[in-house]
Design a protein around this motif. Structure first.
Motif, PDB file in Angstrom:
ATOM      1  N   PRO A   1      10.560  74.208  21.399  1.00  0.00           N
ATOM      2  CA  PRO A   1      10.743  73.543  20.112  1.00  0.00           C
ATOM      3  C   PRO A   1      10.231  72.114  20.151  1.00  0.00           C
ATOM      4  O   PRO A   1       9.962  71.602  21.216  1.00  0.00           O
ATOM      5  CB  PRO A   1      12.263  73.581  19.937  1.00  0.00           C
ATOM      6  CG  PRO A   1      12.833  73.721  21.298  1.00  0.00           C
ATOM      7  CD  PRO A   1      11.790  74.368  22.163  1.00  0.00           C
ATOM      8  N   GLY A   2      10.100  71.510  18.978  1.00  0.00           N
ATOM      9  CA  GLY A   2       9.645  70.126  18.892  1.00  0.00           C
ATOM     10  C   GLY A   2       8.429  69.944  18.015  1.00  0.00           C
ATOM     11  O   GLY A   2       8.059  68.818  17.700  1.00  0.00           O
ATOM     12  N   LYS A   3       7.821  71.055  17.620  1.00  0.00           N
ATOM     13  CA  LYS A   3       6.549  70.992  16.920  1.00  0.00           C
ATOM     14  C   LYS A   3       6.509  70.011  15.748  1.00  0.00           C
ATOM     15  O   LYS A   3       5.597  69.183  15.672  1.00  0.00           O
ATOM     16  CB  LYS A   3       6.146  72.400  16.453  1.00  0.00           C
ATOM     17  CG  LYS A   3       4.744  72.448  15.852  1.00  0.00           C
ATOM     18  CD  LYS A   3       4.297  73.865  15.520  1.00  0.00           C
ATOM     19  CE  LYS A   3       5.095  74.425  14.361  1.00  0.00           C
ATOM     20  NZ  LYS A   3       4.480  75.643  13.782  1.00  0.00           N
ATOM     21  N   PRO A   4       7.496  70.050  14.832  1.00  0.00           N
ATOM     22  CA  PRO A   4       7.350  69.212  13.633  1.00  0.00           C
ATOM     23  C   PRO A   4       7.684  67.744  13.904  1.00  0.00           C
ATOM     24  O   PRO A   4       8.711  67.243  13.475  1.00  0.00           O
ATOM     25  CB  PRO A   4       8.358  69.807  12.641  1.00  0.00           C
ATOM     26  CG  PRO A   4       8.928  71.025  13.303  1.00  0.00           C
ATOM     27  CD  PRO A   4       8.717  70.861  14.760  1.00  0.00           C
ATOM     28  N   THR A   5       6.816  67.079  14.643  1.00  0.00           N
ATOM     29  CA  THR A   5       7.019  65.676  14.965  1.00  0.00           C
ATOM     30  C   THR A   5       5.851  64.876  14.401  1.00  0.00           C
ATOM     31  O   THR A   5       4.715  65.327  14.465  1.00  0.00           O
ATOM     32  CB  THR A   5       7.092  65.489  16.494  1.00  0.00           C
ATOM     33  OG1 THR A   5       8.229  66.205  16.994  1.00  0.00           O
ATOM     34  CG2 THR A   5       7.222  64.029  16.887  1.00  0.00           C
ATOM     35  N   ALA A   6       6.161  63.712  13.829  1.00  0.00           N
ATOM     36  CA  ALA A   6       5.109  62.850  13.280  1.00  0.00           C
ATOM     37  C   ALA A   6       5.199  61.483  13.948  1.00  0.00           C
ATOM     38  O   ALA A   6       6.301  60.963  14.160  1.00  0.00           O
ATOM     39  CB  ALA A   6       5.278  62.708  11.773  1.00  0.00           C
ATOM     40  N   LEU A   7       4.045  60.898  14.278  1.00  0.00           N
ATOM     41  CA  LEU A   7       4.010  59.610  14.969  1.00  0.00           C
ATOM     42  C   LEU A   7       3.083  58.657  14.228  1.00  0.00           C
ATOM     43  O   LEU A   7       1.947  59.008  13.933  1.00  0.00           O
ATOM     44  CB  LEU A   7       3.490  59.782  16.401  1.00  0.00           C
ATOM     45  CG  LEU A   7       4.268  60.736  17.316  1.00  0.00           C
ATOM     46  CD1 LEU A   7       3.510  60.948  18.621  1.00  0.00           C
ATOM     47  CD2 LEU A   7       5.662  60.197  17.583  1.00  0.00           C
ATOM     48  N   GLY A   8       3.568  57.471  13.957  1.00  0.00           N
ATOM     49  CA  GLY A   8       2.721  56.519  13.269  1.00  0.00           C
ATOM     50  C   GLY A   8       3.232  55.100  13.417  1.00  0.00           C
ATOM     51  O   GLY A   8       4.142  54.818  14.215  1.00  0.00           O
TER      52      GLY A   8
END
Lengths: 654, 654
Positions: free
Chosen positions: A285-292
């Motif tokens: 799991p962890g896929k829906p991660t956003a970085l900005g």
């Protein structure tokens, strides 16, 4: 509906590198400052610069023993044959440990080696003192200006002592990174505001990811501020992120809304406020991660959008947030221990995505076996139950059962070594045994994996567990477990230990609205059933009863709908997913269902003889045979524990 | 004077067993109670009873994806060839992740798999949904009443999540044991009241054991209350113990006064207030420990008298206090890691006493070498500098150099593996290198052991370190280090890397009151000298200079009085122990001494070629060659760093 996709999916290491490099470039304010803290508040802070001793320790030549201070050279003639008398106040000065030597003295003769004479006016020694005997010399421990501790060192108890001894009462430490956590979601309620009765009734969904994040961040040296829950609305999310940035957050964590669903706005909001580098990481799991990074006035602040499901969220935190905190604090990540383990079951995985599978472990002899926990990203108990994590690399379709792999430990080796591994049928009494075992023997625990009675015997035959929980009816004899042991444990001498007799029956809604009282009712058009999985004792019992009545399984509505535990079939009935299940009375009692008894069955533990003398097995037997255990089981309802702990049969493996 | 002896000296394990059994018998009040705490304050507390889920999680069948909820059976005809249209609001219901399924539905079709038609009045699917597809079923994670966590479990981040999901907002945890710490001693001053300037001037002795105890006890789950400092007076000590007991302490720690000196009253006070079971334990450091139970009104409270020297006190805490806290909280002691290490030096020990020797470690290839730290019980830096502890058993006279033994690790394996081990001459720049290395490479560190230049080369020749610090003058050529390498590093190809040129000179009191300007002054009757140990470069220099002048070492007063570091000879001069020492300018500058230069010497690092390409060595060379390093060294005074980091010579070992 708006469609949303992961346009910038990346491998986690690549994502981390990209984000970190942009942070280093754009967020100089995030480079941590330092602050001075009083020693009393310095525990677990990290030193930001070399610490020089401000004083020498000892700060003077001091007595290391109680006795008299003397000038050593003046005692050189003393011997047993020629005892030397020293005048107190002139040649010898009474002194206590820790006190400074009077001027002109350079040694201490301890009180045990002296005779006091002349009403205390003189002392007599039979031995010469050598210079600096029983003296702690100035600077013996540290000399003023010496570097005693290096930057990057975490202040523990010992370091507190060294700092105090060095006279450094306000060490310089790295400022704690400040992390703002913004929970979002129109359906969730803050834990502070949730009432226990609403939770129990399922009326509210508690928000607890922020609590878990706070604990992880606190233990990684950061401080968190959990901000109010934001609804699923892009403007509200935008405003919340900007407000957190303006309030001085070093890092902002949006929780949930980072996926690619129609109500997931985090990624687009980050893009609108600054730059979005990553949306989606190739790990499950962890896929829906956003970085900005977002801009708020003059400040550029890193933002991470973390998934809503707790197991996914944890992976995002461990993969990105904790490493960032470590980087900022110039310290290593918490040390991880690894162990070679052998999966008991195959671990299939989707190529192209790394998978992280949480497992329970048991050391059976020299081999550590791993049983996987449910993989659902929402399964928070897979976090609290896991002993370790196995990573299935991106480039493969899974891991084979029986082939050693490396696992990252969550528990200590000691805890893993203290665990008995029981595989097989599920019964609530196993959880009770675990609790009691831990209470009587803090080093021990019972780790259980639920694969049904037959699965347990097969695991035992392969040497993958210490014992199996089993209730397998022999159709021929009506006897329990003996024939199954003969069939499946050839060559594995083992003991059949009685755990409890338990009632089996139909679990139905309160008042039994469908009037289900016998197996024949399962054929009715208006009755749906929820089944247990193949190989479970309850399934064997059902099949036995159907066959005895000449009933075809295919005629039972829901026969193919399977669950793995008594509690889960009970929950299915409670929720209306099915009208009826076969299960134990305890499960019905637990959820307030009605129970229609159909018989009594024998639930036993099968213990491999190889482990029968193991102290953990002995401790487990002590628990099962205790009156406390019997009483607690009786309170659960539907059990008969009169024979609990009896060895029913010794099977020699032939 | 009153004499006092250890009448009841016992082995530590025996002492612990006796004390614990008497506590179990006499102090039922010390059996810990439990309390409920809000989840927000539950981190690291220990569960006192099995935790049952108060709610099921999920509490309803909920959507696992954004999309439409449908009745699966109604979609069975859908296929790519025969797309199925579903009427929104009748056959299909828009739903977001986490929301409950509408009655009558049992599956979710995700938004990506749908086409919206008819202005949103219908959706079209080309695939049949199977029952429970994309649905998180009620109780999938946990079912109400299930035991989800066992007693004895320490609540970490994951457990907080499980508790919240289970609706348990106030878990029952063990009460924290309350430990009263009573510092005693007429000579000490509380840290709260100590002023930095008084500390610097050596005017006050700071009391810091209570700070160290508090940290250890806090991290072991207890709470401490540090009570006011008590003078060395039996009545005052008695009153302080009784007051602490009456204030509800579960355990009382008297610090200092537990020895057998004339002013050590703890043991006799304990005896007068109750029972004294142990006075003196057969372990060094730690010997002066007293164990008993006192009566205060109705309460019986365990008391430990701990030694005053910090290293001894720590042993008493670790041997008795932490195990008692673990016992009361029904949890195991902190897990300890062990490693096989090879002592570089012999570790002599007194038979009849177990000795615990703190060591620094370095992994050189596959072998972990241990260098012992000073053993003084007052040496608090031996606590903060130690990587591990070696126990020398009671029944032997010590451990041999070169023979592997087990060491209990204080640092993690990772930290130990990141360390470069430098053995040899001491120079202040080594501490600076360590600090800079940690800043640029948080995983790396420089662990230094000071045995003089020759000792360093010998350790390097035995493969016991990565590099050696060395400044050995060749009498014949006036050249540094090359000849010594030829003499002592046969067969060990190595690099001679220049660290710095440094001034050597006489360290004298400010103003040079004895007017010492040349070596000949060392022969004067009124001049006393403090020497460095044999094998140190400074000693070689002194001997060289004396010989060159035809001066006999025996004529130098204090020639035989040795210290191991520049800082320590400087401290000896500052304290008046000697008038003069030979040392580096930095040591004089650090302590405000005057410095009379007598020459410049070359301080180099000798690196075994086997490690020359190691990333840690490369990182170290980067530090030495950095302008930041050169500047910092220049600021110390007396160094020339123009050639720092230059490889002066490659020695091939022939």
């Amino acid at each position: 509906m708006a469609r949303n996709t992961y346009l910038t999916m990346k491998a986690p290491e690549e994502a981390r590198e990209l984000w970190f490099s942009r942070i280093a470039e754009l967020c100089p304010c995030a480079a941590l400052g330092e602050e001075e803290v009083p020693l009393q508040q310095a525990l677990r802070r990290v030193l930001s610069r070399p610490v020089e001793a401000l004083r020498s320790s000892p700060a003077f030549h001091g007595a290391a023993m109680d006795g008299v201070a003397v000038k050593a050279e003046a005692t050189f003639t003393a011997s047993a044959r020629r005892p030397l008398s020293l005048e107190v106040g002139k040649d010898a000065f009474w002194i206590n440990t820790g006190h400074p030597l009077p001027a002109g003295t350079n040694a201490v003769i301890k009180v045990e080696d002296l005779n006091v004479e002349d009403e205390g006016r003189s002392v007599v020694t039979e031995k010469a003192a050598f210079p600096w005997q029983h003296v702690r010399k100035l600077g013996e421990d540290m000399v003023a200006t010496e570097i005693i501790l290096a930057p990057g060192i975490e202040i523990g108890a010992y370091e507190l002592g060294a700092l105090a001894a060095a006279g450094v009462l306000r060490p310089a430490v790295f400022r704690r990174p400040k992390v703002a956590v913004i929970p979002s979601g129109s359906e969730i309620v803050s834990l502070d505001k949730a009432k226990e009765e609403d939770l129990r009734a399922g009326r509210v969904l508690p928000e607890f990811n922020s609590l878990v994040f706070s604990a992880l961040i606190q233990e990684a040296g950061g401080v968190t501020e959990t901000r109010p829950i934001v609804p699923d609305d892009p403007d509200a999310i935008r405003a919340a992120i900007l407000a957190a940035a303006e309030d001085g957050a070093d890092l902002i964590m949006m929780n949930a809304g980072s996926s690619a669903g129609s109500h997931d706005y985090t990624a687009s909001v980050i893009r609108s406020l600054g730059e979005l580098y990553v949306h989606g990481i190739a790990v499950m799991p962890g896929k829906p991660t956003a970085l900005g990074i977002v801009r708020a006035g003059e400040r550029m602040v890193p933002v991470i959008g973390t998934p809503g499901y707790p197991v996914s969220a944890i992976v995002a935190v461990e993969e990105f947030v904790l490493p960032l905190l470590a980087l900022w604090q110039k310290r290593g990540l918490r040390h991880k221990e690894y162990m070679d383990v052998v999966p008991c079951n195959a671990l299939p995985s989707r190529p192209g995505m790394e998978e992280r599978i949480r497992v329970r472990l048991g050391m059976v002899g020299d081999t550590c076996y791993a049983v996987s926990l449910p993989r659902g990203a929402g399964t928070v108990t897979s976090l609290s139950r896991a002993d370790a994590v196995i990573r299935v690399p991106r480039d493969c379709e899974g891991l084979d059962a029986g082939k050693p792999v490396q696992a990252e430990l969550i528990r200590t080796r000691e805890q893993i070594e203290g665990a008995l591994l029981v595989i097989g049928s599920h019964d609530n009494t196993l959880d009770l045994i675990d609790s009691m075992l831990r209470r009587t023997h803090p080093r021990f625990r019972l780790t259980s994996a639920h694969v049904g009675s037959l699965g347990g015997l097969l695991a035992l035959s392969r040497g993958q567990c210490h014992l199996a929980g089993c209730h397998l009816l022999d159709e021929g004899t009506g006897d329990y477990n003996r024939q199954a042991m003969r069939d499946h444990l050839k060559g594995v001498p083992s003991l059949l230990v009685h755990l409890a007799d338990r009632e089996q029956g139909f679990l139905v809604l309160p008042g039994n609205p469908k009037g289900i009282t016998r197996f024949e009712d399962l054929l009715r058009e208006d009755v749906s059933f929820i089944n247990r999985q193949r190989g479970s004792g309850t399934r064997v019992l059902l099949d036995y009863e159907l066959k005895a009545r000449g009933m075809l399984p295919a005629k039972v509505r829901g026969y193919r709908d399977e669950e793995y535990t008594h509690m889960n079939v009970a929950a299915a009935v409670l929720s209306g997913r099915a009208d009826c299940a076969l299960g134990v009375r305890a499960a019905a009692a637990a959820l307030g269902l009605d129970f229609v008894p159909v018989g009594v069955e024998q639930y036993d533990l099968v213990v491999a003889k190889a482990w029968a003398d193991d102290e953990r097995i002995q401790a487990l037997l002590d628990v099962i045979r205790s009156s406390e255990f019997r009483k607690a089981v009786a309170d659960m309802g539907g059990y008969d524990t009169r024979r609990s702990g009896e060895v029913l049969w010794e099977y020699d493996g032939d």
